[in-house]
Write a protein that holds these residues in place. Structure first.
Motif, mmCIF file in Angstrom:
data_model
loop_
_atom_site.group_PDB
_atom_site.id
_atom_site.type_symbol
_atom_site.label_atom_id
_atom_site.label_comp_id
_atom_site.label_asym_id
_atom_site.label_seq_id
_atom_site.Cartn_x
_atom_site.Cartn_y
_atom_site.Cartn_z
ATOM 1 N N TYR A 232 2.727 12.875 -15.756
ATOM 2 C CA TYR A 232 2.090 11.701 -15.164
ATOM 3 C C TYR A 232 0.572 11.807 -15.131
ATOM 4 N N ILE A 233 -0.085 10.676 -15.413
ATOM 5 C CA ILE A 233 -1.547 10.620 -15.403
ATOM 6 C C ILE A 233 -2.054 10.841 -13.987
ATOM 7 N N GLU A 234 -3.067 11.668 -13.850
ATOM 8 C CA GLU A 234 -3.683 11.850 -12.537
ATOM 9 C C GLU A 234 -5.069 11.208 -12.521
ATOM 10 N N GLU A 235 -6.060 11.866 -13.093
ATOM 11 C CA GLU A 235 -7.422 11.328 -13.100
ATOM 12 C C GLU A 235 -8.235 12.043 -14.164
ATOM 13 N N LEU A 236 -9.477 11.607 -14.341
ATOM 14 C CA LEU A 236 -10.396 12.301 -15.233
ATOM 15 C C LEU A 236 -11.060 13.438 -14.460
ATOM 16 N N GLY A 237 -12.000 14.120 -15.090
ATOM 17 C CA GLY A 237 -12.679 15.208 -14.403
ATOM 18 C C GLY A 237 -13.389 14.775 -13.142
ATOM 19 N N GLY A 238 -13.823 13.513 -13.095
ATOM 20 C CA GLY A 238 -14.511 13.033 -11.904
ATOM 21 C C GLY A 238 -14.358 11.546 -11.676
ATOM 22 N N MET A 239 -13.325 10.930 -12.251
ATOM 23 C CA MET A 239 -13.135 9.485 -12.099
ATOM 24 C C MET A 239 -11.660 9.133 -11.966
ATOM 25 N N ASN A 240 -11.382 8.055 -11.235
ATOM 26 C CA ASN A 240 -10.030 7.508 -11.133
ATOM 27 C C ASN A 240 -9.776 6.524 -12.276
ATOM 28 N N MET A 241 -8.497 6.270 -12.561
ATOM 29 C CA MET A 241 -8.136 5.453 -13.723
ATOM 30 C C MET A 241 -7.336 4.199 -13.355
ATOM 31 N N TYR A 242 -7.436 3.182 -14.238
ATOM 32 C CA TYR A 242 -6.709 1.915 -14.080
ATOM 33 C C TYR A 242 -6.200 1.454 -15.442
ATOM 34 N N PHE A 243 -5.012 0.816 -15.418
ATOM 35 C CA PHE A 243 -4.415 0.255 -16.618
ATOM 36 C C PHE A 243 -4.102 -1.216 -16.362
ATOM 37 N N VAL A 244 -4.616 -2.099 -17.213
ATOM 38 C CA VAL A 244 -4.405 -3.537 -17.071
ATOM 39 C C VAL A 244 -3.310 -3.958 -18.056
ATOM 40 N N TYR A 245 -2.307 -4.667 -17.549
ATOM 41 C CA TYR A 245 -1.170 -5.095 -18.380
ATOM 42 C C TYR A 245 -1.313 -6.566 -18.770
ATOM 43 N N GLU A 246 -0.597 -6.936 -19.814
ATOM 44 C CA GLU A 246 -0.732 -8.281 -20.372
ATOM 45 C C GLU A 246 -0.322 -9.371 -19.390
ATOM 46 N N ASP A 247 0.476 -9.032 -18.387
ATOM 47 C CA ASP A 247 0.872 -10.021 -17.387
ATOM 48 C C ASP A 247 -0.105 -10.080 -16.210
ATOM 49 N N GLY A 248 -1.216 -9.336 -16.305
ATOM 50 C CA GLY A 248 -2.237 -9.376 -15.265
ATOM 51 C C GLY A 248 -2.127 -8.287 -14.225
ATOM 52 N N ARG A 249 -1.024 -7.536 -14.223
ATOM 53 C CA ARG A 249 -0.885 -6.426 -13.279
ATOM 54 C C ARG A 249 -1.914 -5.322 -13.588
ATOM 55 N N ILE A 250 -2.309 -4.616 -12.565
ATOM 56 C CA ILE A 250 -3.153 -3.439 -12.737
ATOM 57 C C ILE A 250 -2.426 -2.266 -12.103
ATOM 58 N N VAL A 251 -2.317 -1.164 -12.830
ATOM 59 C CA VAL A 251 -1.658 0.044 -12.321
ATOM 60 C C VAL A 251 -2.675 1.160 -12.228
ATOM 61 N N THR A 252 -2.691 1.848 -11.090
ATOM 62 C CA THR A 252 -3.558 3.012 -10.916
ATOM 63 C C THR A 252 -2.719 4.149 -10.367
ATOM 64 N N PRO A 253 -2.924 5.385 -10.824
ATOM 65 C CA PRO A 253 -2.117 6.505 -10.330
ATOM 66 C C PRO A 253 -2.179 6.629 -8.815
ATOM 67 N N GLU A 254 -1.027 6.904 -8.215
ATOM 68 C CA GLU A 254 -0.971 7.051 -6.761
ATOM 69 C C GLU A 254 -1.700 8.311 -6.321
ATOM 70 N N THR A 255 -2.175 8.283 -5.070
ATOM 71 C CA THR A 255 -2.911 9.423 -4.547
ATOM 72 C C THR A 255 -1.942 10.452 -3.967
ATOM 73 N N GLY A 256 -2.504 11.535 -3.476
ATOM 74 C CA GLY A 256 -1.707 12.641 -2.949
ATOM 75 C C GLY A 256 -2.226 13.937 -3.512
ATOM 76 N N THR A 257 -2.360 13.975 -4.846
ATOM 77 C CA THR A 257 -2.950 15.145 -5.499
ATOM 78 C C THR A 257 -4.236 14.770 -6.227
ATOM 79 N N ILE A 258 -4.710 13.532 -6.044
ATOM 80 C CA ILE A 258 -5.981 13.134 -6.640
ATOM 81 C C ILE A 258 -6.917 12.656 -5.535
ATOM 82 N N LEU A 259 -8.195 12.588 -5.865
ATOM 83 C CA LEU A 259 -9.190 12.170 -4.889
ATOM 84 C C LEU A 259 -9.072 10.673 -4.613
ATOM 85 N N GLU A 260 -9.091 10.313 -3.350
ATOM 86 C CA GLU A 260 -9.060 8.903 -2.971
ATOM 87 C C GLU A 260 -10.476 8.354 -3.052
ATOM 88 N N GLY A 261 -10.841 7.876 -4.218
ATOM 89 C CA GLY A 261 -12.201 7.435 -4.472
ATOM 90 C C GLY A 261 -12.587 6.218 -3.655
#
Length: 360
Positions: A232-261
């Motif tokens: 599972y995708i977590e984050e970059l070396g110093g940035m959080n990530m987002y994925f935009v889907y064709e139906d307009g949804r945006i998915v971002t990896p859940e926190t817990g083991t990543i920084l809550e930016g």
């Protein structure tokens, strides 16, 4: 806090400061002053002071040098259209440092004291805040370190909190361009129960060898997978990530083991305000690859304090590559959210979220 102030007798002169602010770069020039406050079990937080910026004197046995007990924050002050200065969501940075302190066994600096310390330094060094043109700002680095002189694995009984500041130029000097990413399948950034959600230097140190790997493969940044399943995708070396889907949804990896930016949560609010459903959930590397190949994923972007929001281009891994979904430009929604955020930060748009904190 009661803060004493000792002004520098040798501040940077106006001509030299103008040269610095014309091309500040990032993290290479520092303001005339710094803030310091100390903690011990007996006195609590005490001796809050602003003094001329200068080197620290440390005993070789100072705890932070051996056991890495330290936390930090990254935030910015922005010149507003009326000439005033404002910071972006300082209370959120303060609260995150409280959470980091809990994980690193530090005393907690109250939120109001954190904000007061940042305000005090910015007010004294306000002439270092650049004009807004070119997305310039004053980068602020609050940090906490274990300063007891001892060798032994236990929480330090002397702690120092400081704030320093550095003028920052635009992250993208030649215009905003998508960054290329390298998928590391050997290194992980954090695991369950680890320090991934704390803003501590060890997390960034652990990313350096993976970043070297990315650079060696011609990529700008490295992307990490989870440490448990390597899926599972977590984050970059110093940035959080987002994925935009064709139906307009945006998915971002859940926190817990990543920084809550702080920028991460701001982007979620802005996206939802624009009518987009945001899902915080696990997203696998296969979902990324397949989504790009099928066209289900239409935009990918990352965010952080330094870059604000950056489009993501190609993804490379050992034996393969996924092309950019937006070519050489950022996606439409990516750039719309980015513009909305920077307009609030620089006072060009109404701050309906109450994010900006005016100083002075």
């Amino acid at each position: 806090m009661e803060i004493s102030t000792t002004l520098s007798e040798q501040p940077v002169d106006d001509a030299r400061l103008a040269e610095i602010l014309a091309n500040p770069g990032f993290g290479t020039h520092f303001t005339d002053h710094m803030f310091t406050v100390e903690w011990t079990p007996e006195k609590g937080w005490h001796d809050a002071r602003i003094t001329p910026y200068g080197p620290l004197s440390m005993d070789p046995a100072t705890a932070v040098l051996h056991y890495a007990q330290e936390t930090f924050e990254g935030m910015k002050a922005y010149r507003q259209p009326d000439g005033s200065v404002a910071t972006f969501r300082p209370e959120a940075n303060a609260q995150r440092m409280v959470l980091s302190s809990q994980r690193l066994a530090f005393p907690e600096l109250p939120v109001e004291d954190f904000v007061q310390a940042v305000d005090a330094l910015v007010e004294v060094d306000q002439r270092w805040v650049p004009e807004a043109a070119g997305e310039k700002s004053l980068y602020l680095r609050p940090f906490m370190i274990a300063t007891e002189v001892f060798l032994g694995v236990r929480p330090s009984q002397h702690v120092t909190f400081m704030v320093i500041a550095s003028p920052a130029g635009a992250y993208f000097k030649g215009g905003i361009k998508p960054v290329s990413l390298w998928l590391t399948e050997e290194y992980t950034r954090a695991g369950r129960g680890g320090m991934g959600a704390a803003k501590t230097g060890g997390n960034y140190a652990s990313s350096l060898v993976a970043q070297q790997e990315a650079t060696a493969h011609g990529c700008d940044q490295v992307v990490f997978l989870d440490g448990q399943e390597g899926t599972y995708i977590e984050e970059l070396g110093g940035m959080n990530m987002y994925f935009v889907y064709e139906d307009g949804r945006i998915v971002t990896p859940e926190t817990g083991t990543i920084l809550e930016g702080i920028t991460r949560s701001s982007v979620i609010e802005l996206a939802e305000g624009l009518g987009h459903k945001v899902e915080e959930r696990k997203i696998s590397i296969d979902e990324w690859r397949e989504g790009v190949a099928s066209g289900a994923i239409t935009e990918i972007f990352a965010c952080g304090t330094a870059a604000v929001i950056t489009p993501v281009g190609s993804l490379k891994w050992d034996g393969g590559e996924a092309d950019s979904v937006t070519g050489d430009e950022g996606g439409e929604l990516t750039m719309r959210i980015r513009q909305a955020l920077v307009d609030i930060q620089y006072g060009r748009a109404e701050d309906t979220h109450g994010w900006m904190h005016r100083i002075g």
